[in-house]
Structure formats: C-alpha cells, structure tokens
Design a protein around this motif. Sequence first.
Motif, PDB file in Angstrom:
ATOM      1  N   SER A 140       0.889  -1.360   0.010  1.00  0.00           N
ATOM      2  CA  SER A 140      -0.046   0.057  -0.110  1.00  0.00           C
ATOM      3  C   SER A 140       0.755   1.228  -0.046  1.00  0.00           C
ATOM      4  O   SER A 140       2.105   1.064   0.546  1.00  0.00           O
ATOM      5  N   PHE A 141       0.117   2.415  -0.450  1.00  0.00           N
ATOM      6  CA  PHE A 141       0.968   3.475  -0.151  1.00  0.00           C
ATOM      7  C   PHE A 141      -0.047   4.662  -0.380  1.00  0.00           C
ATOM      8  O   PHE A 141      -1.298   4.438  -0.606  1.00  0.00           O
ATOM      9  N   ILE A 142       0.164   6.041   0.186  1.00  0.00           N
ATOM     10  CA  ILE A 142      -0.748   7.053   0.242  1.00  0.00           C
ATOM     11  C   ILE A 142      -0.446   7.718  -0.854  1.00  0.00           C
ATOM     12  O   ILE A 142       0.836   8.379  -1.064  1.00  0.00           O
ATOM     13  N   SER A 143      -1.428   8.494  -1.540  1.00  0.00           N
ATOM     14  CA  SER A 143      -1.292   9.259  -2.819  1.00  0.00           C
ATOM     15  C   SER A 143      -1.525  10.662  -2.039  1.00  0.00           C
ATOM     16  O   SER A 143      -2.658  11.069  -1.895  1.00  0.00           O
ATOM     17  N   PHE A 144      -0.554  11.375  -1.911  1.00  0.00           N
ATOM     18  CA  PHE A 144      -0.950  12.836  -0.921  1.00  0.00           C
ATOM     19  C   PHE A 144      -1.096  13.905  -2.137  1.00  0.00           C
ATOM     20  O   PHE A 144      -0.236  14.416  -2.630  1.00  0.00           O
ATOM     21  N   ARG A 160       4.270  12.258   7.941  1.00  0.00           N
ATOM     22  CA  ARG A 160       5.458  12.007   8.473  1.00  0.00           C
ATOM     23  C   ARG A 160       5.418  11.621  10.018  1.00  0.00           C
ATOM     24  O   ARG A 160       6.256  10.640  10.375  1.00  0.00           O
ATOM     25  N   ASP A 161       4.802  12.333  10.818  1.00  0.00           N
ATOM     26  CA  ASP A 161       4.826  11.787  12.239  1.00  0.00           C
ATOM     27  C   ASP A 161       4.159  10.390  12.738  1.00  0.00           C
ATOM     28  O   ASP A 161       4.521   9.744  13.627  1.00  0.00           O
ATOM     29  N   ASN A 162       3.503   9.754  11.624  1.00  0.00           N
ATOM     30  CA  ASN A 162       3.101   8.644  11.758  1.00  0.00           C
ATOM     31  C   ASN A 162       3.601   7.725  10.862  1.00  0.00           C
ATOM     32  O   ASN A 162       3.456   6.424  10.821  1.00  0.00           O
ATOM     33  N   ASN A 163       4.943   8.002  10.537  1.00  0.00           N
ATOM     34  CA  ASN A 163       6.024   7.085   9.572  1.00  0.00           C
ATOM     35  C   ASN A 163       5.262   6.156   8.472  1.00  0.00           C
ATOM     36  O   ASN A 163       5.394   4.986   8.537  1.00  0.00           O
ATOM     37  N   VAL A 164       4.149   6.863   7.639  1.00  0.00           N
ATOM     38  CA  VAL A 164       3.778   5.957   6.740  1.00  0.00           C
ATOM     39  C   VAL A 164       4.275   6.390   5.096  1.00  0.00           C
ATOM     40  O   VAL A 164       4.825   7.567   5.256  1.00  0.00           O
ATOM     41  N   LYS A 165       4.135   5.565   4.316  1.00  0.00           N
ATOM     42  CA  LYS A 165       4.856   5.647   3.130  1.00  0.00           C
ATOM     43  C   LYS A 165       3.784   6.623   2.373  1.00  0.00           C
ATOM     44  O   LYS A 165       2.530   6.163   1.996  1.00  0.00           O
ATOM     45  N   PHE A 166       4.229   7.675   1.680  1.00  0.00           N
ATOM     46  CA  PHE A 166       3.452   8.393   0.801  1.00  0.00           C
ATOM     47  C   PHE A 166       4.208   9.050  -0.303  1.00  0.00           C
ATOM     48  O   PHE A 166       5.378   9.155  -0.279  1.00  0.00           O
ATOM     49  N   PHE A 167       3.383   9.448  -1.282  1.00  0.00           N
ATOM     50  CA  PHE A 167       3.958  10.408  -2.355  1.00  0.00           C
ATOM     51  C   PHE A 167       3.186  11.437  -2.793  1.00  0.00           C
ATOM     52  O   PHE A 167       2.067  11.318  -2.755  1.00  0.00           O
TER      53      PHE A 167
END
Length: 299
Positions: A140-144, A160-167
């Motif tokens: 999974s990834f987050i599309s920001f 960023r504070d929750n250390n998730v992968k996003f682009f």
Amino acid sequence: MRKIAFGYSTRCNIRCSHCVAAGETPVARKMELARARDIIREMATAEVKGISFTAGEPFIYLEDLLELINLCSEKKIYTRVVTNSSWAKTPEQAREKLHLLKQSGLCQLRLSYSRWHQQHVPKQQVLYATEACQEAGVDSFISFITDFSELDDPFEQYLRDNNVKFFPEPIIYAGRAEDFSQQPLFTDYQDNCCQMNPYLAPDLTMYACCDAGSHFSSTNFFRLGSLNDWSVDQLLTRSENNILYNCIRTMGITPIASYLGMKSRDIVTYRKCSLCKKLFNDPETLSALQKAAAGNLLQ
C-alpha cells in the motif's frame, strides 16, 4: 507493459471539491458485473498485465470488486484499488475488509489523501487502512494530493509523524478543480513526459489518458473509442500506434509547446495537464500538431 485504469463505477460516497473524476453532471454510472467480467477476460487475452480499479469509490460495490479482483488473480493480472478509506471507520472494520481483499488476490491499495478528502474522511481512517494492509501483507501507499500551498503542511506532517509511506501528487486542475485558483510554479524546467495509462469508463468508452484526458471535450483528442464497437486489443493498439501520443510519452509536452512557438518562460507556468489541454483541446492547434507529428515535430 499494458495496464489500464478500470472505472467500474463513478459513484462516490464523498464529494471532494478537487475531484478530477467528477464530470459535469452528477449522474453516477456503473458497468454491469457480467460485462466487467467479460472485459477483464478480454483484457487478459490482450495481454493487459495491470488493472487499477478507480473512478468512483470502488468499496461501494465491495462484493463485485472482490469478484473482479479474484478473476484478475486467476488471469495473472496485477491489481490495485484506489480508495478514499471511508470504509476503514475502525481498526476492526479495516482488518475485515483487507482480509477479504487479500483472499481475493489484491496486489496493492492506493489510499487517496488530501485536505479535500479529509474534509469528509477522518485522517485516522487512512492510518487504520494502512495498518490493516501491513497486517494482511498487502502492499500500500498513500497518494498525497497537493497544490503545494502552506495549507497542506499539517496534512503532510501528519503522515510523517505516523511514519507512513506516501508520495506527493500534484492536483489536476480539471473536473471540479478546473476553476481553482492556481499557485505560481517555482521550478525552472519541466519535461512533462506522461505515461498516459488508458482509462476505461463505466459507459465502456476508453481514453488514452487516465488523468484529465476525458475532459478534453472540444477535440476528444484522447478518446479511443467504445468497447461496444471495438475490441480491447484494437483500442490499446490504437493508443500505442498514435504518433502524437508517443511524442507525449517520449519527448514530453514542453518541447511540443516550444515547437508551436510558445515562449519558454510561458511554458513553465503551466502544469502538465493544463499545458496538455492548451495544446490538444484546441481544434486548430491539434490539427497543426497532427500534421507535424510524423515529420518536423519528431525531427
């Protein structure tokens, strides 16, 4: 590799003000499930290797979605679902849905996130969905989606504070966002190359571009045709063999605009899809480019 954005339905349970998938009318369209199954079988025969279920909110028709993903898995087609995370109201609900998707063979979940999405879906639900993916073993990834303004800073910091992968993904100024005011660009040069993944709409119309291409109503430049009249292979071949499409994919839109006589300092004030619309949604300009595509433009 052939891959396609599959719009099973345009129905959505939220109404984001920036949505590029929203048309001029609020009418929601949906494919017949049996027809969608037949199309996926045809796509497998046409050597489509990746399908991204998108357009509206795919989880609205979860049972249908699971069946279609399972069929893709049988046909060795990589699957992605683009979702707003509205279904992940609790960690338990998120895990339950991901368990079903994992069993069906889902390869990847793409979670849409922005200050516009999060007016309707609590930010925490995106984390629930991400955590459920990790537990289920689904990529999974987050599309920001962002316009790069300071208003987006707290939303980015939350990720960023929750250390998730996003682009970061630039907002496309089409659909409901067409009338948005645009922030100045702060870059000196843009290649503006585009993969142009095709998009299949619920009414079975296929477009060569899955972003803003279906909104180019003055020329219908990206409209490939309908599956009511042509096969999947014929429409994809039409996209792959179009000289001007291939100019967009390889040389990018910036040199095409320069070829037409646009000043360099003007070109860099346009976003990719906005510049594309300027070039290809004007009948006169498009005609000139089509004539040049096989000759001077490539040279």
